[in-house]
Design a protein around this motif. Structure first.
Motif, PDB file in Angstrom:
ATOM      1  N   PRO A 127       5.681   1.398  -2.833  1.00  6.82           N
ATOM      2  CA  PRO A 127       4.484   1.067  -2.044  1.00  6.82           C
ATOM      3  C   PRO A 127       4.238  -0.436  -1.943  1.00  6.82           C
ATOM      4  CG  PRO A 127       3.853   1.756  -4.240  1.00  6.82           C
ATOM      5  CD  PRO A 127       5.343   1.918  -4.172  1.00  6.82           C
ATOM      6  N   PHE A 128       5.031  -1.132  -1.123  1.00  7.27           N
ATOM      7  CA  PHE A 128       4.930  -2.584  -0.993  1.00  7.27           C
ATOM      8  C   PHE A 128       3.737  -3.012  -0.137  1.00  7.27           C
ATOM      9  CE2 PHE A 128       9.356  -3.092  -2.450  1.00  7.27           C
ATOM     10  CZ  PHE A 128       9.200  -4.217  -3.229  1.00  7.27           C
ATOM     11  N   LYS A 129       3.540  -2.325   0.969  1.00  6.54           N
ATOM     12  CA  LYS A 129       2.505  -2.739   1.923  1.00  6.54           C
ATOM     13  C   LYS A 129       1.800  -1.505   2.467  1.00  6.54           C
ATOM     14  CE  LYS A 129       5.103  -6.754   3.631  1.00  6.54           C
ATOM     15  NZ  LYS A 129       5.774  -7.358   4.808  1.00  6.54           N
ATOM     16  N   GLY A 130       0.521  -1.676   2.794  1.00  2.00           N
ATOM     17  CA  GLY A 130      -0.199  -0.607   3.475  1.00  2.00           C
ATOM     18  C   GLY A 130      -1.265   0.031   2.610  1.00  2.00           C
ATOM     19  N   ARG A 131      -1.658   1.221   2.997  1.00  2.00           N
ATOM     20  CA  ARG A 131      -2.750   1.948   2.346  1.00  2.00           C
ATOM     21  C   ARG A 131      -2.177   2.963   1.346  1.00  2.00           C
ATOM     22  NH1 ARG A 131      -3.329   1.232   7.626  1.00  2.00           N
ATOM     23  NH2 ARG A 131      -2.197   3.166   8.022  1.00  2.00           N
ATOM     24  N   VAL A 132      -2.676   2.899   0.105  1.00  2.00           N
ATOM     25  CA  VAL A 132      -2.232   3.796  -0.969  1.00  2.00           C
ATOM     26  C   VAL A 132      -3.406   4.693  -1.345  1.00  2.00           C
ATOM     27  CG1 VAL A 132      -1.340   3.949  -3.316  1.00  2.00           C
ATOM     28  CG2 VAL A 132      -0.589   2.083  -1.822  1.00  2.00           C
ATOM     29  N   TYR A 133      -3.161   5.997  -1.393  1.00  3.69           N
ATOM     30  CA  TYR A 133      -4.250   6.958  -1.594  1.00  3.69           C
ATOM     31  C   TYR A 133      -3.884   7.964  -2.674  1.00  3.69           C
ATOM     32  CZ  TYR A 133      -7.323  10.968  -0.360  1.00  3.69           C
ATOM     33  OH  TYR A 133      -8.214  12.012  -0.373  1.00  3.69           O
ATOM     34  N   ASP A 134      -4.852   8.250  -3.564  1.00  2.21           N
ATOM     35  CA  ASP A 134      -4.699   9.299  -4.575  1.00  2.21           C
ATOM     36  C   ASP A 134      -5.967  10.148  -4.547  1.00  2.21           C
ATOM     37  OD1 ASP A 134      -4.499  10.930  -6.778  1.00  2.21           O
ATOM     38  OD2 ASP A 134      -3.882   9.356  -8.169  1.00  2.21           O
ATOM     39  N   PRO A 135      -5.883  11.402  -4.062  1.00  4.10           N
ATOM     40  CA  PRO A 135      -7.067  12.251  -3.948  1.00  4.10           C
ATOM     41  C   PRO A 135      -7.494  12.909  -5.259  1.00  4.10           C
ATOM     42  CG  PRO A 135      -5.157  13.442  -3.171  1.00  4.10           C
ATOM     43  CD  PRO A 135      -4.673  12.060  -3.524  1.00  4.10           C
ATOM     44  N   ALA A 136      -6.712  12.721  -6.325  1.00  4.56           N
ATOM     45  CA  ALA A 136      -7.052  13.279  -7.648  1.00  4.56           C
ATOM     46  C   ALA A 136      -6.714  12.203  -8.673  1.00  4.56           C
ATOM     47  CB  ALA A 136      -6.254  14.559  -7.913  1.00  4.56           C
ATOM     48  N   MET A 137      -7.379  11.058  -8.569  1.00  2.00           N
ATOM     49  CA  MET A 137      -6.881   9.809  -9.157  1.00  2.00           C
ATOM     50  C   MET A 137      -7.010   9.704 -10.668  1.00  2.00           C
ATOM     51  SD  MET A 137      -9.816   7.142  -7.964  1.00  2.00           S
ATOM     52  CE  MET A 137     -11.507   7.296  -8.538  1.00  2.00           C
ATOM     53  N   GLY A 138      -7.828  10.545 -11.326  1.00  7.37           N
ATOM     54  CA  GLY A 138      -7.993  10.388 -12.763  1.00  7.37           C
ATOM     55  C   GLY A 138      -8.450   8.983 -13.085  1.00  7.37           C
ATOM     56  N   ASP A 184      -1.437  -7.162  -0.004  1.00  6.37           N
ATOM     57  CA  ASP A 184      -0.857  -6.413   1.119  1.00  6.37           C
ATOM     58  C   ASP A 184      -1.113  -4.902   1.000  1.00  6.37           C
ATOM     59  OD1 ASP A 184       0.117  -8.697   2.264  1.00  6.37           O
ATOM     60  OD2 ASP A 184       2.139  -8.500   1.425  1.00  6.37           O
ATOM     61  N   VAL A 185      -1.706  -4.494  -0.120  1.00  6.80           N
ATOM     62  CA  VAL A 185      -1.949  -3.071  -0.368  1.00  6.80           C
ATOM     63  C   VAL A 185      -3.450  -2.813  -0.466  1.00  6.80           C
ATOM     64  CG1 VAL A 185      -1.679  -1.228  -2.069  1.00  6.80           C
ATOM     65  CG2 VAL A 185       0.254  -2.674  -1.519  1.00  6.80           C
ATOM     66  N   SER A 186      -3.900  -1.741   0.184  1.00  6.91           N
ATOM     67  CA  SER A 186      -5.297  -1.307   0.085  1.00  6.91           C
ATOM     68  C   SER A 186      -5.349  -0.008  -0.710  1.00  6.91           C
ATOM     69  CB  SER A 186      -5.890  -1.074   1.480  1.00  6.91           C
ATOM     70  OG  SER A 186      -5.820  -2.247   2.256  1.00  6.91           O
ATOM     71  N   ILE A 187      -6.271   0.053  -1.664  1.00  4.71           N
ATOM     72  CA  ILE A 187      -6.351   1.167  -2.604  1.00  4.71           C
ATOM     73  C   ILE A 187      -7.501   2.108  -2.230  1.00  4.71           C
ATOM     74  CG2 ILE A 187      -6.795   1.788  -5.001  1.00  4.71           C
ATOM     75  CD1 ILE A 187      -4.079   0.438  -4.571  1.00  4.71           C
ATOM     76  N   TYR A 188      -7.189   3.405  -2.102  1.00  7.88           N
ATOM     77  CA  TYR A 188      -8.201   4.428  -1.830  1.00  7.88           C
ATOM     78  C   TYR A 188      -8.025   5.569  -2.834  1.00  7.88           C
ATOM     79  CZ  TYR A 188      -8.629   2.084   2.692  1.00  7.88           C
ATOM     80  OH  TYR A 188      -8.822   1.146   3.680  1.00  7.88           O
ATOM     81  N   ASP A 193      -0.388   5.146   4.112  1.00  5.93           N
ATOM     82  CA  ASP A 193       1.063   4.946   4.181  1.00  5.93           C
ATOM     83  C   ASP A 193       1.768   5.578   2.985  1.00  5.93           C
ATOM     84  OD1 ASP A 193       1.190   3.025   6.560  1.00  5.93           O
ATOM     85  OD2 ASP A 193      -0.288   2.067   5.249  1.00  5.93           O
ATOM     86  N   TYR A 194       1.041   5.641   1.855  1.00  8.76           N
ATOM     87  CA  TYR A 194       1.593   6.258   0.644  1.00  8.76           C
ATOM     88  C   TYR A 194       0.499   7.106   0.008  1.00  8.76           C
ATOM     89  CZ  TYR A 194       4.882   2.432   1.294  1.00  8.76           C
ATOM     90  OH  TYR A 194       5.779   1.565   1.834  1.00  8.76           O
ATOM     91  N   VAL A 195       0.847   8.353  -0.313  1.00 10.97           N
ATOM     92  CA  VAL A 195      -0.089   9.226  -1.016  1.00 10.97           C
ATOM     93  C   VAL A 195       0.617   9.715  -2.276  1.00 10.97           C
ATOM     94  CG1 VAL A 195      -1.573  11.247  -0.883  1.00 10.97           C
ATOM     95  CG2 VAL A 195      -1.069   9.949   1.197  1.00 10.97           C
TER      96      VAL A 195
END
Length: 708
Positions: free
Chosen positions: A234-245, A266-270, A314-316
């Motif tokens: 996950p170098f660039k873009g939006r990173v998402y974890d729907p059960a992030m702990g 370069d990475v956005s965290i959701y 971009d990455y889940v």
């Protein structure tokens, strides 16, 4: 991270954990983690504030600084010092450096100085426009956390302010403050964020072990998180974890980006998390590392109160609860997320998967940990959903994991990797991806790893690299020569001595700082799409770095090589390699660390002539499996690239063991008759020894008056 840094951190974590356990035996782990981690967080923000304060103080007194205050402009030294002190309390200085403002009552020195006072008496502190009486250490800590939240809106709701309500001897809290005061957030080569982040992550892992089954609700083992992050890059873009702990995937993504000289900006965290205290742990985890994040307005149920309804990531990445029941209360059967079928009420596995797919961008990729049953179950329509996912060509790779990796469950697990685009393109990391349409890679990693203790298994970095390299080689557009990336050497038919392979593995585990830096720049085809391997055996030597495609070796030398005898040996080694057609580049370790760009330029210059020559005669890549010398090859018992037609023949079951088959057994050259004769002779000797020992025991017992 070099050896000295690792030793420093190991000693620090051992000291803190041992001492902390002695202090709070009356609390269970679920309470204890919030007590300790809340104070660790408070210590960090206070230390960061003090460091910035010292910087400002120095700049105010520095004639070359824009902030300089000239003592000559003041009537007395006391006036000058008073002005400096007033300036140090200006919040803009801290905001411009992205440092949290810490009010006086929340500063660590204040807690250290005053915690003994409130054990036997009371303390009056300012509370807005009025005053407040503090009568316990728990109240003192809660007031500090409230003050920080009040002055830093970004921390609103993040901190766990329950110290007053703890049923615990207040003097123990005072001792814990004194213990955490010993954490040295200064080090010659590690910065405060790195030290605190390591301590925080270590404590999360230890608390997860202590809590057992409940620990899995907030913590995923680091090696599993690392594997998913390495594979997805996950170098660039939006990173998402729907059960992030507690946010482990985000932390590991940050480590990955830093190791590969990327930019965390370069990475956005959701993320989203239902449990309020776990949500707070994750938020603190991000704040400690200076990572911007969006965890929604509040802790909430991912299914009924999606905090990021319009997000396309971009990455889940996720490790949701396995086989979760009764998850769909309040969820519509016609929810737009159920594109491939309505998941059954009795199991949320495919609900998590489809939720993640719904939030995946058109070129996005995702990694999802699920129970093994998800690969084969046909219960309540799960088989139909899996079939639809396969027929829509969304499944890219399946990884079967070994058992005993988790603190909270013994359920066997696997990792699903899915993508919405298998067409040829360039990944965010710069790798060329070939068209993988209609193909799925199966990896059986059940035999990898080692037992770190009697209960838990873990992966080595070599294990992680083996799986990651297999996946990336399979994805790559340009096929590699046979054996590339698996350490067989330049001739796949030639078997290298076992001692040489073992030495190479040891060297990989104990690399120097220069080797670690250069490897981070060479790996994953970062230079002209060339594949390098580290500590690669070429009998009788082990090369620091080797590119088989271009027959280029890179050797790094430390101070011990700066003698006539050592140089003579190095020259002999170079002559031998060049006689084999291998070009050799040599650099001093200091050059790699201090003149990195120059070293990279020389490597690039050595590669480009060969690359240009190769490019002039290059034809279109051949299909996998033809005599192109491909970089990916099926390995019996470990990996297999399968077409959709083959998966269909297996009734859409995705268990890797069905596809990879069994590993090739070593040929047994000993004739059966001779083998049985040898084994029965050995067994006869063991029986005789057993009889002798039995007689000896009876004799000793009889001597004690207990004859049998």
């Amino acid at each position: 991270m070099d050896q000295h840094e690792q030793v420093f951190l190991r000693e620090l974590e051992k000291k803190l954990w041992t001492a902390a356990n002695k202090l709070l035996p009356s609390l269970d782990a679920s309470q204890y983690k919030h007590v300790v981690l809340g104070l660790v967080f408070l210590k960090y923000v206070s230390d960061a504030f003090d460091l910035r304060r010292d910087e400002i103080n120095a700049q105010l007194r520095d004639a070359d600084s824009d902030y300089f205050l000239d003592a000559a402009d003041f009537d007395t030294p006391d006036d000058y010092d008073a002005e400096i002190a007033e300036e140090l309390e200006q919040r803009d200085y801290y905001a411009e450096a992205n440092v949290f403002w810490v009010p006086t009552a929340a500063r660590w020195k204040f807690l250290q100085d005053k915690n003994k006072v409130v054990i036997t008496g009371e303390l009056e502190v300012r509370d807005g426009n009025s005053t407040k009486k503090i009568r316990s250490i728990g109240q003192l800590i809660d007031h500090a956390l409230e003050a920080i939240e009040h002055d830093n809106p970004k921390l609103k709701g993040v901190l766990n302010k329950n110290y007053t309500r703890l049923q615990i001897d207040q003097s123990k809290l005072g001792e814990l403050i004194d213990l955490i005061s010993t954490v040295p957030f200064t080090h010659a080569s590690l910065d405060a964020k790195d030290i605190l982040g390591h301590v925080y992550e270590y404590f999360l892992g230890q608390f997860a072990l202590a809590e057992g089954k409940k620990g899995g609700q907030f913590y995923t083992p680091k090696s599993i998180v690392s594997l998913i992050v390495q594979m997805l890059e996950p170098f660039k873009g939006r990173v998402y974890d729907p059960a992030m702990g507690s946010g482990g995937f985000f932390v590991q993504s940050e480590h990955f980006i830093r190791e590969h000289q990327g930019r965390i900006g370069d990475v956005s965290i959701y993320g989203q998390e239902m449990n309020h205290t776990t949500w707070q742990l994750a938020a603190m985890n991000m704040v400690i590392r200076g990572i911007d994040f969006n965890f929604g307005k509040e802790p909430a149920n991912t299914y009924t109160n999606d905090q990021h309804p319009d997000l396309r990531a971009d990455y889940v990445m996720a490790n949701p609860p396995f086989n979760m029941k009764e998850w769909d209360t309040g969820v519509s059967e016609h929810d737009p997320r159920w594109v491939y079928g309505k998941p059954p009420s009795g199991n949320a596995n495919f609900a998590w998967m489809q939720h993640m797919l719904y939030h995946l961008a058109p070129n996005g990729s995702m990694g999802l940990l699920l129970a093994n049953g998800s690969m084969s179950s046909n219960t309540s329509g799960e088989g139909d959903i899996r079939k639809a996912l396969i027929e829509h060509d969304l499944v890219e790779c399946m990884v079967a994991l070994p058992g005993q990796l988790f603190t909270n469950t013994q359920i066997p697990a696997c990792i699903w990797f899915l993508t919405k685009n298998k067409k040829a393109r360039t990944s965010a990391s710069g790798r060329n991806l070939r068209d993988r349409s209609g193909e799925v890679l199966f990896i059986d990693a059940r035999n990898l790893g080692y037992m770190k203790d009697r209960v838990l298994r873990d992966f080595t970095q070599e294990d992680l690299d083996k799986v990651t390299d297999t996946f990336h080689n399979w994805q790559s557009f340009f096929p590699l020569p046979m054996g590339e990336g698996r350490g067989e050497g330049e001739n796949p038919q030639k078997k290298l001595p076992e001692y040489l392979l073992n030495n190479a593995r040891d060297l990989r585990r104990n690399q120097t700082s220069a080797e670690a830096l250069l490897w981070s720049l060479l790996r994953n085809r970062q230079i002209e799409n060339c594949k390098f391997r580290r500590q690669h055996p070429v009998d009788p030597y082990i090369l620091d770095f080797f590119c088989n495609e271009e027959q280029l070796a890179i050797e790094l030398d430390g101070g011990q090589h700066n003698t006539e005898a050592a140089m003579a040996k190095d020259n002999q080694r170079t002559d031998f390699l060049e006689s084999k057609g291998i070009k050799v580049l040599r650099f001093w370790n200091n050059d790699v660390l201090q003149n990195t760009e120059s070293v990279l330029q020389q490597i690039y210059d050595a590669l480009t002539p060969a690359l240009s020559q190769r490019a002039r005669g290059l034809k279109s890549p051949l299909p996998l499996g033809e005599d192109s010398g491909e970089g990916y090859q099926d390995i019996p018992g470990f990996c297999k690239s399968a077409k959709l037609d083959e998966i269909k023949k297996h009734d859409y079951v995705l268990t890797p063991g069905r596809y990879v088959g069994a590993a090739d057994a070593e040929e047994d050259s000993e004739p059966f008759g001779e083998k049985m004769q040898r084994l029965t002779a050995a067994l006869s000797e063991q029986f005789a020894e057993s009889d002798r020992l039995e007689a000896e025991i009876k004799k000793n017992l009889a001597g004690l008056g207990y004859g049998i």
